[in-house]
Scaffold this active site. Structure first.
Site, PDB file in Angstrom:
ATOM      1  N   ASN A 168      25.886  58.829  55.068  1.00  0.00           N
ATOM      2  CA  ASN A 168      25.225  57.603  55.512  1.00  0.00           C
ATOM      3  C   ASN A 168      25.671  57.159  56.903  1.00  0.00           C
ATOM      4  OD1 ASN A 168      25.817  54.361  55.480  1.00  0.00           O
ATOM      5  ND2 ASN A 168      23.750  54.876  54.856  1.00  0.00           N
ATOM      6  N   THR A 207      26.348  50.504  59.404  1.00  0.00           N
ATOM      7  CA  THR A 207      27.689  50.971  59.775  1.00  0.00           C
ATOM      8  C   THR A 207      27.606  51.889  60.993  1.00  0.00           C
ATOM      9  OG1 THR A 207      28.289  50.839  57.448  1.00  0.00           O
ATOM     10  CG2 THR A 207      29.823  51.981  58.898  1.00  0.00           C
ATOM     11  N   SER A 242      26.146  43.673  54.849  1.00  0.00           N
ATOM     12  CA  SER A 242      26.205  43.334  53.420  1.00  0.00           C
ATOM     13  C   SER A 242      26.312  41.825  53.265  1.00  0.00           C
ATOM     14  CB  SER A 242      27.422  43.985  52.763  1.00  0.00           C
ATOM     15  OG  SER A 242      27.164  45.326  52.450  1.00  0.00           O
ATOM     16  N   LYS A 269      39.130  43.625  58.044  1.00  0.00           N
ATOM     17  CA  LYS A 269      37.793  43.941  58.551  1.00  0.00           C
ATOM     18  C   LYS A 269      36.826  42.798  58.245  1.00  0.00           C
ATOM     19  CE  LYS A 269      36.349  47.966  57.367  1.00  0.00           C
ATOM     20  NZ  LYS A 269      35.709  49.176  56.813  1.00  0.00           N
ATOM     21  N   GLN A 318      40.124  46.372  54.161  1.00  0.00           N
ATOM     22  CA  GLN A 318      38.906  45.558  54.028  1.00  0.00           C
ATOM     23  C   GLN A 318      39.189  44.070  54.251  1.00  0.00           C
ATOM     24  OE1 GLN A 318      36.096  47.616  52.672  1.00  0.00           O
ATOM     25  NE2 GLN A 318      34.882  46.040  53.646  1.00  0.00           N
ATOM     26  N   GLY A 371      28.270  50.226  48.420  1.00  0.00           N
ATOM     27  CA  GLY A 371      28.444  51.680  48.368  1.00  0.00           C
ATOM     28  C   GLY A 371      29.603  52.131  49.250  1.00  0.00           C
ATOM     29  N   ASP A 372      29.940  53.389  49.143  1.00  0.00           N
ATOM     30  CA  ASP A 372      30.924  54.060  50.014  1.00  0.00           C
ATOM     31  C   ASP A 372      30.694  55.548  49.780  1.00  0.00           C
ATOM     32  OD1 ASP A 372      33.468  53.498  51.768  1.00  0.00           O
ATOM     33  OD2 ASP A 372      34.128  55.061  50.404  1.00  0.00           O
ATOM     34  N   LYS A 409      38.032  46.768  46.824  1.00  0.00           N
ATOM     35  CA  LYS A 409      37.515  48.149  46.858  1.00  0.00           C
ATOM     36  C   LYS A 409      37.602  48.704  45.448  1.00  0.00           C
ATOM     37  CE  LYS A 409      35.946  51.243  49.792  1.00  0.00           C
ATOM     38  NZ  LYS A 409      35.146  51.052  51.027  1.00  0.00           N
TER      39      LYS A 409
HETATM   40  P1  NDP Z   1      28.783  59.574  52.340  1.00  0.00           P
HETATM   41  O1  NDP Z   1      29.204  59.970  50.974  1.00  0.00           O
HETATM   42  O2  NDP Z   1      27.384  59.195  52.591  1.00  0.00           O
HETATM   43  O3  NDP Z   1      29.158  60.734  53.376  1.00  0.00           O
HETATM   44  C1  NDP Z   1      30.469  61.177  53.512  1.00  0.00           C
HETATM   45  C2  NDP Z   1      30.476  62.361  54.465  1.00  0.00           C
HETATM   46  O4  NDP Z   1      31.828  62.731  54.732  1.00  0.00           O
HETATM   47  C3  NDP Z   1      29.806  63.586  53.889  1.00  0.00           C
HETATM   48  O5  NDP Z   1      29.294  64.381  54.922  1.00  0.00           O
HETATM   49  C4  NDP Z   1      30.977  64.271  53.196  1.00  0.00           C
HETATM   50  O6  NDP Z   1      30.803  65.667  52.996  1.00  0.00           O
HETATM   51  C5  NDP Z   1      32.095  64.024  54.175  1.00  0.00           C
HETATM   52  N1  NDP Z   1      33.370  64.014  53.480  1.00  0.00           N
HETATM   53  C6  NDP Z   1      33.716  63.254  52.407  1.00  0.00           C
HETATM   54  N2  NDP Z   1      34.964  63.537  52.015  1.00  0.00           N
HETATM   55  C7  NDP Z   1      35.408  64.491  52.862  1.00  0.00           C
HETATM   56  C8  NDP Z   1      36.619  65.200  52.964  1.00  0.00           C
HETATM   57  N3  NDP Z   1      37.642  64.967  52.115  1.00  0.00           N
HETATM   58  N4  NDP Z   1      36.731  66.125  53.966  1.00  0.00           N
HETATM   59  C9  NDP Z   1      35.711  66.371  54.819  1.00  0.00           C
HETATM   60  N5  NDP Z   1      34.529  65.731  54.752  1.00  0.00           N
HETATM   61  C10 NDP Z   1      34.386  64.801  53.794  1.00  0.00           C
HETATM   62  O7  NDP Z   1      29.792  58.385  52.764  1.00  0.00           O
HETATM   63  P2  NDP Z   1      29.637  57.328  53.938  1.00  0.00           P
HETATM   64  O8  NDP Z   1      28.939  57.953  55.087  1.00  0.00           O
HETATM   65  O9  NDP Z   1      29.146  56.081  53.359  1.00  0.00           O
HETATM   66  O10 NDP Z   1      31.174  57.076  54.300  1.00  0.00           O
HETATM   67  C11 NDP Z   1      31.857  57.844  55.289  1.00  0.00           C
HETATM   68  C12 NDP Z   1      33.088  57.085  55.747  1.00  0.00           C
HETATM   69  O11 NDP Z   1      32.695  55.810  56.289  1.00  0.00           O
HETATM   70  C13 NDP Z   1      34.112  56.748  54.659  1.00  0.00           C
HETATM   71  O12 NDP Z   1      35.411  56.756  55.214  1.00  0.00           O
HETATM   72  C14 NDP Z   1      33.737  55.328  54.262  1.00  0.00           C
HETATM   73  O13 NDP Z   1      34.826  54.633  53.668  1.00  0.00           O
HETATM   74  C15 NDP Z   1      33.392  54.763  55.636  1.00  0.00           C
HETATM   75  N6  NDP Z   1      32.578  53.560  55.631  1.00  0.00           N
HETATM   76  C16 NDP Z   1      31.339  53.553  55.049  1.00  0.00           C
HETATM   77  C17 NDP Z   1      30.569  52.414  55.085  1.00  0.00           C
HETATM   78  C18 NDP Z   1      29.171  52.394  54.572  1.00  0.00           C
HETATM   79  O14 NDP Z   1      28.476  51.396  54.830  1.00  0.00           O
HETATM   80  N7  NDP Z   1      28.687  53.419  53.901  1.00  0.00           N
HETATM   81  C19 NDP Z   1      31.077  51.163  55.659  1.00  0.00           C
HETATM   82  C20 NDP Z   1      32.358  51.300  56.340  1.00  0.00           C
HETATM   83  C21 NDP Z   1      33.071  52.458  56.276  1.00  0.00           C
HETATM   84  P3  NDP Z   1      30.319  66.225  51.558  1.00  0.00           P
HETATM   85  O15 NDP Z   1      28.841  66.025  51.552  1.00  0.00           O
HETATM   86  O16 NDP Z   1      30.737  67.637  51.566  1.00  0.00           O
HETATM   87  O17 NDP Z   1      31.043  65.398  50.517  1.00  0.00           O
END
Ligand code: NDP
Length: 454
Positions: free
Chosen positions: A240, A209, A379, A114, A111, A165-166, A126
């Protein structure tokens, strides 16, 4: 590697032996910024690597809460305040059973660079918990969030540390966290981002994102006179980031054939179009269902339980689920099947072998800290609106996001070209990993030198 980088890497390994993801993230950065360290001895003289790999502060706390039956549970809460050289700590909160200190240190470390790339004044941080929101009632999630914030509120503030969030922390969780902060501190401030629109959130933050990652991919393709239009895309995740990335790919004329969750992936050869991705948004965000239900709802779709989508032939791949979801063999399969671009929506989704495979094949590779920086950049825009007590229109925010992603691309591209010879790229290939790491590092490192030994 030079003597200096070898020495620091050895120290990082020895001091953080039980944190493989953190060691991986540090190794990726340190190896790629070596040319800058060689060219400017001031970084070694000021022990910048030793300092930048150690969080300024790490907070670990107990989070007790009760479920709907009155049973007591105890989770562990964390906030890693990694680096504040260029602004208040900024970075998300992750609620997932896999969360531990090493995972949050890798995310906080990434982060720093970034946030520096976004050009906004934000340091790196984080946090999160090993709490799993899946299968919990809204009331249980609320009680957990309130307990978590009861401790966290001592350490954060709009000018100190601004979480977002994350994974596992979306609009619902941010609402409960903000409510408890406001109640305890008696302050309505921009202490969290990702808030709902009607109480301080920014338009386009939920989309940022995913949209930003597609804008970054467009910028990479533009260097080859190409675009995403007509491209077959493989996407992982259905949260997300993935949802809005798929929406934007559709708007720009690409065809998305996969999405996934932690149980498996769906393959839809007809394409996950706008109507279908909006169905997925309702499934995941409202009904909190599983991606396998998509295969029952639409004809011609196959569901692959327990698998990741990287064996599906594609032009472009967008990992948007989690860290280390593409290993060396999976990266090789993507390349063998014709993939020409990987843009990372998730943080560190490709392991070091996979990154080397992309670089050797010289495909367009947009690493996470550049390609997914649109989220934290927006953000930053939410913080600016909160400070001004103003709301910008979605067109304004989207235009700023678009420009920020263009600038991040240009910054990474320019630094990659500047150090091309030193990073072994003599044939015009753009190593965006090196470019992004160098651009992000220099700004933070110079600020640390300016501010003395703190
Ligand atoms: P969400 O919780 O909204 O979605 C995560 C998705 O990834 C879900 O479909 C989830 O499946 C899947 N997932 C989570 N863990 C695993 C795993 N161990 N193996 C396989 N699938 C998995 O999170 P986000 O979309 O916000 O975040 C996704 C990624 O993007 C992360 O790496 C996060 O750090 C990164 N990110 C997010 C940002 C944001 O603005 N939200 C900004 C920058 C980066 P399930 O529903 O089964 O848990």
């Amino acid at each position: 590697m030079s003597d200096y980088t070898t020495k620091v890497m050895d120290q990082v390994r020895a001091k953080n032996a039980h944190e493989p993801e953190f060691i991986q993230a540090v190794q990726e950065v340190i190896t790629t910024i070596a040319p800058v360290l060689d060219a400017h001895k001031k970084y070694e003289d000021n022990c910048i690597l030793e300092r930048i790999t150690e969080p300024e502060r790490t907070i670990i706390f107990r989070v007790p809460w009760t479920d709907d039956k009155g049973n007591i549970h105890v989770n562990r809460g964390y906030r890693v305040e990694f680096n504040s050289a260029i602004g208040p700590y900024k970075g998300g909160l992750r609620f997932h059973p896999s969360v531990n200190l090493g995972i949050l240190k890798f995310l906080g470390f990434e982060q720093i660079f970034k946030n520096s790339l976004t050009t906004l004044a934000m340091g790196g941080g984080k946090g999160g918990s090993d709490f799993d929101p899946k299968g919990k009632s809204d009331r249980e999630v609320m009680r957990f969030c309130q307990s978590f914030m009861t401790e966290l509120q001592r350490h954060i503030g709009p000018d100190t540390d601004v979480p977002a969030g994350d994974i596992g922390v979306g609009g619902r969780e941010i609402g409960y966290l903000f409510g408890q902060y406001k109640r305890l501190r008696n302050e309505f401030t921009g202490v969290l981002t990702g808030k709902a629109l009607h109480w301080g959130g920014s338009l386009i933050r939920p989309e940022a994102t995913g949209y930003g990652c597609v804008y970054f991919a467009q910028n990479m393709l533009a260097t080859k006179g190409d675009s995403v239009e007509g491209k077959v895309c493989v996407v992982s995740g259905s949260g997300n980031v993935a949802q809005f990335l798929v929406e934007k790919l559709n708007q720009l004329g690409a065809k998305v054939v996969t999405m996934s969750d932690s149980d498996g992936y769906v393959y839809d050869p007809a394409g996950i179009d706008l109507e279908k991705v909006h169905w997925i948004m309702e499934l995941k965000n409202v009904r909190r269902g599983r991606i396998r239900e998509y295969a029952d709802a639409f004809p011609g779709v196959q569901y692959f339980p327990g698998q990741r989508p990287w064996s599906v032939p594609c032009d472009c791949a967008f990992p948007c689920a989690t860290q280390n979801e593409i290993n060396g063999a999976e990266a090789a399969t993507l390349i063998k099947n014709g993939c020409k671009l990987v843009a990372e929506g998730a943080n560190m989704p490709t392991d070091l072998d996979g990154i080397n495979a992309y670089l050797e094949a010289k495909i367009l590779y947009g690493p996470a800290k550049a390609a997914n920086a649109g989220g934290v950049a927006t953000s930053g825009l939410e913080m600016a609106q909160n400070s001004q007590r103003l709301n910008w229109t979605s067109e304004e925010v989207d235009a700023k996001l678009f420009d920020i992603m263009k600038n991040i691309h240009e910054n990474a591209y320019t630094h990659a070209q500047e150090f091309a010879a030193a990073t072994g790229s003599t044939d015009g290939f753009t190593n965006y990993v090196a470019g992004a790491n160098i651009a992000g590092f220099v700004k933070v490192a110079d600020a640390m030198i300016d501010q003395g030994l703190v």
